[in-house]
Design an enzyme around this catalytic site. Structure first.
Site, PDB file in Angstrom:
ATOM      1  N   GLU A  73     -44.171  54.005 -75.898  1.00  0.00           N
ATOM      2  CA  GLU A  73     -44.808  55.256 -76.343  1.00  0.00           C
ATOM      3  C   GLU A  73     -46.325  55.090 -76.338  1.00  0.00           C
ATOM      4  O   GLU A  73     -47.061  55.973 -75.883  1.00  0.00           O
ATOM      5  CB  GLU A  73     -44.361  55.616 -77.771  1.00  0.00           C
ATOM      6  CG  GLU A  73     -42.877  55.866 -77.947  1.00  0.00           C
ATOM      7  CD  GLU A  73     -42.096  54.600 -78.304  1.00  0.00           C
ATOM      8  OE1 GLU A  73     -42.380  53.525 -77.741  1.00  0.00           O
ATOM      9  OE2 GLU A  73     -41.182  54.690 -79.143  1.00  0.00           O
ATOM     10  N   CYS A 106     -44.257  53.013 -83.951  1.00  0.00           N
ATOM     11  CA  CYS A 106     -44.461  54.099 -82.975  1.00  0.00           C
ATOM     12  C   CYS A 106     -44.144  55.443 -83.605  1.00  0.00           C
ATOM     13  O   CYS A 106     -44.791  56.443 -83.300  1.00  0.00           O
ATOM     14  CB  CYS A 106     -43.569  53.892 -81.755  1.00  0.00           C
ATOM     15  SG  CYS A 106     -44.092  52.504 -80.780  1.00  0.00           S
ATOM     16  N   ALA A 184     -23.919  34.662 -54.336  1.00  0.00           N
ATOM     17  CA  ALA A 184     -24.017  35.181 -52.976  1.00  0.00           C
ATOM     18  C   ALA A 184     -22.761  34.746 -52.242  1.00  0.00           C
ATOM     19  O   ALA A 184     -22.369  33.571 -52.317  1.00  0.00           O
ATOM     20  CB  ALA A 184     -25.247  34.594 -52.292  1.00  0.00           C
ATOM     21  N   ARG A 214     -33.220  37.069 -61.651  1.00  0.00           N
ATOM     22  CA  ARG A 214     -33.263  35.829 -62.426  1.00  0.00           C
ATOM     23  C   ARG A 214     -34.306  35.929 -63.546  1.00  0.00           C
ATOM     24  O   ARG A 214     -34.113  35.452 -64.654  1.00  0.00           O
ATOM     25  CB  ARG A 214     -33.685  34.728 -61.446  1.00  0.00           C
ATOM     26  CG  ARG A 214     -33.309  33.353 -61.788  1.00  0.00           C
ATOM     27  CD  ARG A 214     -33.779  32.432 -60.662  1.00  0.00           C
ATOM     28  NE  ARG A 214     -32.678  31.812 -59.961  1.00  0.00           N
ATOM     29  CZ  ARG A 214     -32.823  30.857 -59.047  1.00  0.00           C
ATOM     30  NH1 ARG A 214     -34.021  30.411 -58.726  1.00  0.00           N
ATOM     31  NH2 ARG A 214     -31.778  30.331 -58.461  1.00  0.00           N
TER      32      ARG A 214
HETATM   33  N1  LIG Z   1     -23.387  31.027 -52.873  1.00  0.00           N
HETATM   34  C1  LIG Z   1     -23.833  30.922 -54.098  1.00  0.00           C
HETATM   35  O1  LIG Z   1     -24.264  31.900 -54.711  1.00  0.00           O
HETATM   36  C2  LIG Z   1     -23.784  29.587 -54.775  1.00  0.00           C
HETATM   37  C3  LIG Z   1     -24.389  29.424 -56.017  1.00  0.00           C
HETATM   38  C4  LIG Z   1     -24.291  28.218 -56.667  1.00  0.00           C
HETATM   39  C5  LIG Z   1     -23.574  27.188 -56.066  1.00  0.00           C
HETATM   40  N2  LIG Z   1     -23.029  27.373 -54.846  1.00  0.00           N
HETATM   41  C6  LIG Z   1     -22.258  26.297 -54.218  1.00  0.00           C
HETATM   42  O2  LIG Z   1     -21.212  25.975 -55.089  1.00  0.00           O
HETATM   43  C7  LIG Z   1     -20.894  24.595 -54.886  1.00  0.00           C
HETATM   44  C8  LIG Z   1     -20.579  23.969 -56.210  1.00  0.00           C
HETATM   45  O3  LIG Z   1     -19.575  24.721 -56.843  1.00  0.00           O
HETATM   46  P1  LIG Z   1     -18.382  24.046 -57.600  1.00  0.00           P
HETATM   47  O4  LIG Z   1     -17.439  25.103 -57.966  1.00  0.00           O
HETATM   48  O5  LIG Z   1     -17.872  22.903 -56.795  1.00  0.00           O
HETATM   49  O6  LIG Z   1     -19.094  23.403 -58.860  1.00  0.00           O
HETATM   50  P2  LIG Z   1     -20.057  23.898 -60.046  1.00  0.00           P
HETATM   51  O7  LIG Z   1     -19.510  25.115 -60.694  1.00  0.00           O
HETATM   52  O8  LIG Z   1     -21.448  23.888 -59.589  1.00  0.00           O
HETATM   53  O9  LIG Z   1     -19.882  22.674 -61.007  1.00  0.00           O
HETATM   54  C9  LIG Z   1     -18.571  22.435 -61.481  1.00  0.00           C
HETATM   55  C10 LIG Z   1     -18.598  21.430 -62.569  1.00  0.00           C
HETATM   56  O10 LIG Z   1     -19.465  21.887 -63.616  1.00  0.00           O
HETATM   57  C11 LIG Z   1     -18.845  21.605 -64.854  1.00  0.00           C
HETATM   58  N3  LIG Z   1     -18.467  22.883 -65.454  1.00  0.00           N
HETATM   59  C12 LIG Z   1     -18.530  24.110 -64.926  1.00  0.00           C
HETATM   60  N4  LIG Z   1     -18.113  25.036 -65.821  1.00  0.00           N
HETATM   61  C13 LIG Z   1     -17.778  24.357 -66.935  1.00  0.00           C
HETATM   62  C14 LIG Z   1     -17.270  24.736 -68.192  1.00  0.00           C
HETATM   63  N5  LIG Z   1     -17.046  25.992 -68.547  1.00  0.00           N
HETATM   64  N6  LIG Z   1     -17.017  23.761 -69.072  1.00  0.00           N
HETATM   65  C15 LIG Z   1     -17.247  22.490 -68.762  1.00  0.00           C
HETATM   66  N7  LIG Z   1     -17.733  22.073 -67.584  1.00  0.00           N
HETATM   67  C16 LIG Z   1     -18.002  22.997 -66.694  1.00  0.00           C
HETATM   68  C17 LIG Z   1     -17.628  20.757 -64.550  1.00  0.00           C
HETATM   69  O11 LIG Z   1     -18.063  19.424 -64.471  1.00  0.00           O
HETATM   70  P3  LIG Z   1     -17.025  18.160 -64.474  1.00  0.00           P
HETATM   71  O12 LIG Z   1     -16.444  18.122 -63.133  1.00  0.00           O
HETATM   72  O13 LIG Z   1     -17.898  17.006 -64.745  1.00  0.00           O
HETATM   73  O14 LIG Z   1     -16.007  18.420 -65.515  1.00  0.00           O
HETATM   74  C18 LIG Z   1     -17.250  21.288 -63.194  1.00  0.00           C
HETATM   75  O15 LIG Z   1     -16.416  20.489 -62.426  1.00  0.00           O
HETATM   76  C19 LIG Z   1     -22.063  23.955 -54.209  1.00  0.00           C
HETATM   77  O16 LIG Z   1     -21.652  23.475 -52.975  1.00  0.00           O
HETATM   78  C20 LIG Z   1     -23.066  25.044 -54.056  1.00  0.00           C
HETATM   79  O17 LIG Z   1     -23.652  25.002 -52.789  1.00  0.00           O
HETATM   80  C21 LIG Z   1     -23.102  28.540 -54.178  1.00  0.00           C
END
Ligand SMILES: NC(=O)c1ccc[n+]([C@@H]2O[C@H](COP(=O)([O-])OP(=O)(O)OC[C@H]3O[C@@H](n4cnc5c(N)ncnc54)[C@H](OP(=O)(O)O)[C@@H]3O)[C@@H](O)[C@H]2O)c1
Length: 407
Positions: A73, A106, A184, A214
């Site tokens: 305002e 305000c 993405a 972000r």
């Molecule tokens: N395209 C996109 O927008 C995008 C964005 C981000 C990432 N990525 C890709 O995603 C890939 C990784 O994904 P991802 O699924 O393999 O792994 P992530 O989600 O990055 O990491 C998974 C690990 O994080 C921990 N974690 C996640 N959520 C949790 C929760 N609620 N509680 C406890 N621990 C939790 C666990 O660790 P622990 O295994 O130690 O238990 C789990 O195994 C990468 O290759 C990256 O390039 C793509």
């Protein structure tokens, strides 16, 4: 300046001072203004204000630009004289504040002016304001109305009024952090190839937009594997926003070696929250490690919900984790992946909004963004409420509120 006003799903207005506006247009324009402050106002709400003269011509508009700064305002009023304001109508997305905080009230400022009417979009849920701002104005003889949705268009505007300050409303109503999932993907729903490669799926316009988005959240959340595979910077790289964000890393087993990772060099270490499981057998060692790096160690208890996935027994109770982040002043989270982190978030019905960038590509079987999340009843599928989409180069951005009914 990039803005998220298209999220409002309303016609993008380009009104000039002197243009004739009706009440719906004035409120929709106020919403559009409010979005301009979205990256800078936390924990305050994004608020916009539009002032029309007695004939309904646009006099001025303004928004709350940054936390601690003048309210919408005041910014809208700043170049107007008492003469300009005779019988003017003020449209503001949220009830004018009644209390003196970092800035004067305000409602009291408006009450001194020769305006005829104030229309506000929503009652402020803050008990220090709720109804009291309107009462101050009424006592001053000003007509005060809450924006009442009667037509279809007005119902849409009312929904947009809620959404423009959804973080603030959620914080006040539930005393909880507001959470958005963002990723993405390819057309076939993959976030990465099976070998982990994922950069970049979307084009530069979508990526710039994602950086702006972000900036609208207090902290960004990623799983351990995203740090290991991508070594991302996770900072805000957008020409219109200079802002440091905070980072939350999910690493229940504490196995992640943060030393040398870009996230450490791109952020003040104190802004990084390294989250490990409660009662970790190496807790004191991890604490020392965190202190050595300067990052903050948080512990979260395991989730014990009804649909606990079997793939990982160390799953955090995200509500417990977020209440600790709340104590650190964090009011909104932006979960950027990877798929496992998103799956846990969906499973626990933890997020309120989805933001999805879809690129016109096919990646084949890789990392599906819902990997690890499944439903056993079609009636439990998750809906997007008030879904919207927009083209960003050749990519499409989808967003909507998550309506989850499986738990
Ligand atoms: N395209 C996109 O927008 C995008 C964005 C981000 C990432 N990525 C890709 O995603 C890939 C990784 O994904 P991802 O699924 O393999 O792994 P992530 O989600 O990055 O990491 C998974 C690990 O994080 C921990 N974690 C996640 N959520 C949790 C929760 N609620 N509680 C406890 N621990 C939790 C666990 O660790 P622990 O295994 O130690 O238990 C789990 O195994 C990468 O290759 C990256 O390039 C793509």
């Amino acid at each position: 300046m990039e803005s998220l006003d298209f999220i409002a799903g309303l016609t993008h207005f380009d009104f000039a001072v002197g243009d004739l506006l009706n009440a719906d247009q004035a409120m929709a324009l106020a919403i559009q203004c409010a979005y301009n402050g979205a990256p800078f106002v936390s924990p305050n709400p994004a608020v916009g204000c539009v002032i029309l003269n007695a004939q309904g011509k646009l006099l001025a508009k303004g928004h709350h630009e940054f936390f601690g700064g003048p309210h919408a305002e005041v910014n809208a009023l700043k170049n107007l004289s008492h003469e300009d304001l005779k019988s003017a109508q003020v449209f503001v997305t949220l009830e004018p504040c009644a209390h003196e905080g970092k800035t004067p009230s305000c409602a009291k400022a408006l009450a001194q002016l020769p305006i005829a009417k104030v229309v506000f979009g929503l009652v402020d849920p803050n008990p220090l304001v709720s109804g009291q701002g309107a009462e101050i104005l009424r006592q001053a003889g000003i007509v005060v109305e809450e924006f009442e949705p009667r037509t279809k268009q007005q119902k849409k505007i009312k929904t947009e009024l809620e959404e423009v300050c959804e973080v603030f409303l959620h914080n006040f109503r539930h005393k909880q952090v507001f959470t958005t999932i963002k990723m993405a993907t390819s057309l076939d729903g993959q976030m990465a190839l099976s070998n982990g490669q994922s950069q970049w799926i979307t084009g530069s316009q979508a990526r710039q937009h994602a950086h702006y988005l972000r900036s609208c959240y207090d902290a960004l959340v990623v799983g351990r594997k995203t740090i290991e595979n991508d070594d991302p910077q996770l900072n805000i790289r957008h020409p219109d926003v200079q802002k440091n964000n905070r980072i939350v890393i999910l690493d229940p087993s504490g196995e992640l070696d943060l030393q040398g990772k870009k996230v450490l060099s791109c952020h003040a270490a104190k802004d990084i929250f390294w989250c490990v499981q409660e009662g970790h057998p190496r807790h004191s060692q991890l604490q020392k490690q965190a202190e050595g790096l300067g990052v903050q160690l948080l512990t979260a208890r395991p989730w014990s919900g009804p649909h606990k996935p079997t793939m990982n027994q160390n799953i955090f109770d995200l509500a417990d984790l977020s209440s600790q982040l709340w104590s650190q002043g964090i009011r909104s989270l932006f979960i950027e992946g990877g798929a496992t982190s998103i799956a846990h978030c969906l499973q626990q019905n933890f997020a309120q909004r989805l933001c999805l960038y879809v690129a016109p590509q096919i990646l084949g079987q890789g990392l599906s963004w819902t990997k690890g999340f499944s439903l056993d009843d079609i009636n439990h599928r998750i809906h997007l409420q008030n879904p919207k989409h927009q083209s960003l180069g050749s990519d499409i951005f989808w967003t909507g509120r998550l309506k989850n009914s499986h738990i």
